[in-house]
Design a protein around this motif. Structure first.
Motif, PDB file in Angstrom:
ATOM      1  N   THR A  36     112.441   5.575 -31.699  1.00 36.62           N
ATOM      2  CA  THR A  36     113.477   6.590 -31.563  1.00 36.62           C
ATOM      3  C   THR A  36     113.452   7.506 -32.776  1.00 36.62           C
ATOM      4  O   THR A  36     113.486   7.034 -33.919  1.00 36.62           O
ATOM      5  N   ASP A  37     113.390   8.807 -32.535  1.00 38.93           N
ATOM      6  CA  ASP A  37     113.465   9.806 -33.596  1.00 38.93           C
ATOM      7  C   ASP A  37     114.717  10.649 -33.392  1.00 38.93           C
ATOM      8  O   ASP A  37     115.289  10.703 -32.293  1.00 38.93           O
ATOM      9  N   ALA A  38     115.139  11.325 -34.443  1.00 41.85           N
ATOM     10  CA  ALA A  38     116.330  12.176 -34.361  1.00 41.85           C
ATOM     11  C   ALA A  38     116.173  13.360 -35.303  1.00 41.85           C
ATOM     12  O   ALA A  38     115.328  13.351 -36.216  1.00 41.85           O
ATOM     13  N   ALA A  39     116.972  14.380 -35.068  1.00 42.97           N
ATOM     14  CA  ALA A  39     116.907  15.577 -35.910  1.00 42.97           C
ATOM     15  C   ALA A  39     118.266  16.249 -35.974  1.00 42.97           C
ATOM     16  O   ALA A  39     119.060  16.194 -35.018  1.00 42.97           O
ATOM     17  N   LEU A  40     118.533  16.879 -37.093  1.00 40.04           N
ATOM     18  CA  LEU A  40     119.710  17.715 -37.297  1.00 40.04           C
ATOM     19  C   LEU A  40     119.233  18.997 -37.974  1.00 40.04           C
ATOM     20  O   LEU A  40     118.542  18.939 -38.993  1.00 40.04           O
ATOM     21  N   TYR A  41     119.555  20.153 -37.372  1.00 41.09           N
ATOM     22  CA  TYR A  41     119.035  21.397 -37.933  1.00 41.09           C
ATOM     23  C   TYR A  41     120.074  22.512 -37.828  1.00 41.09           C
ATOM     24  O   TYR A  41     121.052  22.421 -37.079  1.00 41.09           O
ATOM     25  N   TYR A  42     119.824  23.568 -38.597  1.00 43.82           N
ATOM     26  CA  TYR A  42     120.727  24.732 -38.594  1.00 43.82           C
ATOM     27  C   TYR A  42     119.877  25.985 -38.727  1.00 43.82           C
ATOM     28  O   TYR A  42     119.020  26.088 -39.609  1.00 43.82           O
ATOM     29  N   ARG A  43     120.137  26.937 -37.816  1.00 43.41           N
ATOM     30  CA  ARG A  43     119.417  28.209 -37.818  1.00 43.41           C
ATOM     31  C   ARG A  43     120.435  29.344 -37.787  1.00 43.41           C
ATOM     32  O   ARG A  43     121.256  29.415 -36.882  1.00 43.41           O
ATOM     33  N   ARG A  44     120.363  30.206 -38.731  1.00 41.92           N
ATOM     34  CA  ARG A  44     121.257  31.367 -38.770  1.00 41.92           C
ATOM     35  C   ARG A  44     120.530  32.501 -39.480  1.00 41.92           C
ATOM     36  O   ARG A  44     120.160  32.363 -40.652  1.00 41.92           O
ATOM     37  N   ASP A  45     120.330  33.605 -38.777  1.00 42.86           N
ATOM     38  CA  ASP A  45     119.605  34.756 -39.305  1.00 42.86           C
ATOM     39  C   ASP A  45     118.223  34.312 -39.793  1.00 42.86           C
ATOM     40  O   ASP A  45     117.451  33.762 -39.033  1.00 42.86           O
ATOM     41  N   GLN A  46     117.927  34.500 -41.066  1.00 40.33           N
ATOM     42  CA  GLN A  46     116.613  34.123 -41.597  1.00 40.33           C
ATOM     43  C   GLN A  46     116.565  32.690 -42.138  1.00 40.33           C
ATOM     44  O   GLN A  46     115.519  32.231 -42.598  1.00 40.33           O
ATOM     45  N   LEU A  47     117.696  31.994 -42.115  1.00 41.20           N
ATOM     46  CA  LEU A  47     117.773  30.657 -42.703  1.00 41.20           C
ATOM     47  C   LEU A  47     117.423  29.594 -41.660  1.00 41.20           C
ATOM     48  O   LEU A  47     117.936  29.614 -40.539  1.00 41.20           O
ATOM     49  N   ASN A  48     116.561  28.657 -42.059  1.00 39.73           N
ATOM     50  CA  ASN A  48     116.228  27.495 -41.242  1.00 39.73           C
ATOM     51  C   ASN A  48     116.301  26.255 -42.126  1.00 39.73           C
ATOM     52  O   ASN A  48     115.608  26.175 -43.144  1.00 39.73           O
ATOM     53  N   ALA A  49     117.137  25.299 -41.740  1.00 47.90           N
ATOM     54  CA  ALA A  49     117.249  24.045 -42.479  1.00 47.90           C
ATOM     55  C   ALA A  49     117.215  22.896 -41.478  1.00 47.90           C
ATOM     56  O   ALA A  49     117.749  23.015 -40.364  1.00 47.90           O
ATOM     57  N   ALA A  50     116.584  21.795 -41.847  1.00 46.64           N
ATOM     58  CA  ALA A  50     116.447  20.682 -40.911  1.00 46.64           C
ATOM     59  C   ALA A  50     116.342  19.362 -41.650  1.00 46.64           C
ATOM     60  O   ALA A  50     115.835  19.290 -42.769  1.00 46.64           O
ATOM     61  N   ILE A  51     116.863  18.321 -40.997  1.00 49.48           N
ATOM     62  CA  ILE A  51     116.672  16.937 -41.413  1.00 49.48           C
ATOM     63  C   ILE A  51     116.069  16.202 -40.230  1.00 49.48           C
ATOM     64  O   ILE A  51     116.668  16.147 -39.159  1.00 49.48           O
ATOM     65  N   ASN A  52     114.880  15.660 -40.400  1.00 47.12           N
ATOM     66  CA  ASN A  52     114.181  14.946 -39.338  1.00 47.12           C
ATOM     67  C   ASN A  52     114.092  13.466 -39.688  1.00 47.12           C
ATOM     68  O   ASN A  52     113.678  13.105 -40.801  1.00 47.12           O
ATOM     69  N   ILE A  53     114.483  12.627 -38.753  1.00 45.73           N
ATOM     70  CA  ILE A  53     114.467  11.178 -38.935  1.00 45.73           C
ATOM     71  C   ILE A  53     113.430  10.580 -37.991  1.00 45.73           C
ATOM     72  O   ILE A  53     113.493  10.799 -36.782  1.00 45.73           O
ATOM     73  N   ARG A  54     112.498   9.851 -38.533  1.00 46.49           N
ATOM     74  CA  ARG A  54     111.476   9.170 -37.745  1.00 46.49           C
ATOM     75  C   ARG A  54     111.747   7.666 -37.765  1.00 46.49           C
ATOM     76  O   ARG A  54     112.071   7.114 -38.812  1.00 46.49           O
ATOM     77  N   ASN A  55     111.607   7.033 -36.599  1.00 44.77           N
ATOM     78  CA  ASN A  55     111.856   5.599 -36.445  1.00 44.77           C
ATOM     79  C   ASN A  55     113.278   5.267 -36.884  1.00 44.77           C
ATOM     80  O   ASN A  55     113.505   4.508 -37.831  1.00 44.77           O
TER      81      ASN A  55
END
Length: 262
Positions: A211-230
């Motif tokens: 099981t993998d999971a992700a949390l991300y935020y995109r607004r205008d030119q900004l991209n931020a993400a947290i990716n969880i593996r296993n």
């Protein structure tokens, strides 16, 4: 219609500068041919043929080896449905690999080139946006991969690390309106079935569900993400070629990233 020509050379450099080994030079042309027929706006039928090339660097005192060649045939159908919000592809394939290097029965420290391997199966992929902001990618594959010619390993043995069944589901939802617009969540399930651990088929690797999971935020030119593996930190085998060498899968891990596009 396309094609590719490869030139590859390989030279063994000995530490005492006594380079008596010959330079092995190979070349091969690999064609690619495909055809698509669209009987309607939402359905496409296709077929393709392609070849591949890989230089062989195994050692024999009496010969240099020919490149390993692959030949693939694939046929499938692609369709759109739910007003083109989802698309699906169903494909059937047949792949043969020839000039596979096998163990020399007269001298196990050397090799001869007599092997052949075959993989065939089906793949189903579904992808698209079910509702605004809700995307999904689902896939299933059945693969029958076996040895079809060999002087050492029994014909019919399954290839190692090639499960009959594997499937995955990855879905994301991104908030579309309000102060939290651009905030998204993702969840993925990845199943790999039982598969052989070596070409001799002396042991099996267990199936697993990661099981993998992700949390991300995109607004205008900004991209931020947290990716969880296993996410649940399961202990599983990802690769093996012998009972004494089994590679464990990556444990629970978190990767963070941030970028600005301009």
């Amino acid at each position: 219609i396309g094609g590719r020509y490869d030139w590859v050379s390989n030279e063994l450099e000995l530490p005492d500068n006594n380079n008596d080994e010959p330079v092995v030079t190979d070349g091969a042309f690999s064609p690619r041919i495909g055809l698509v027929y669209q009987p309607s706006d939402t359905v496409s039928l296709y077929g393709s043929y392609s070849r591949s090339f890989l230089q062989t660097t195994s050692f024999s005192p009496d010969q240099t080896f020919e490149p390993t060649r692959g030949t693939q045939y694939e046929f499938g159908i692609k369709t759109d449905f739910l007003d083109s919000r989802l698309s699906a592809t169903l494909a059937a394939y047949h792949i043969t690999k020839t000039n596979v290097v096998t163990t020399d029965p007269d001298n196990p420290f050397f090799s001869i080139q007599t092997g052949e391997q075959r993989s065939q199966g089906i793949e189903l992929d579904i992808a698209g946006e079910i509702l605004p902001g809700w995307n999904v990618i689902a896939s299933y594959a059945y693969n029958d991969a076996e040895i079809t010619a060999d002087n050492d390993i029994p014909v019919g043995n399954q290839l190692n690390n090639a499960p009959f069944n594997q499937a995955s589901l990855w879905t994301t939802y991104e908030i579309q309106e309000g102060d939290l617009a651009g905030l998204g969540f993702g969840l993925g399930l990845f199943f790999v079935g039982e598969r052989q651990g070596d070409l001799a088929n002396s042991f099996e690797l267990d199936s697993y569900l990661r099981t993998d999971a992700a949390l991300y935020y995109r607004r205008d030119q900004l991209n931020a993400a947290i990716n969880i593996r296993n996410l649940f930190d399961i202990d599983y085998a990802s690769f093996s070629d012998s009972p004494t060498y089994i590679r464990r899968g990556e444990p629970f891990s978190i990767t963070g990233s941030i970028s600005w596009e301009f």
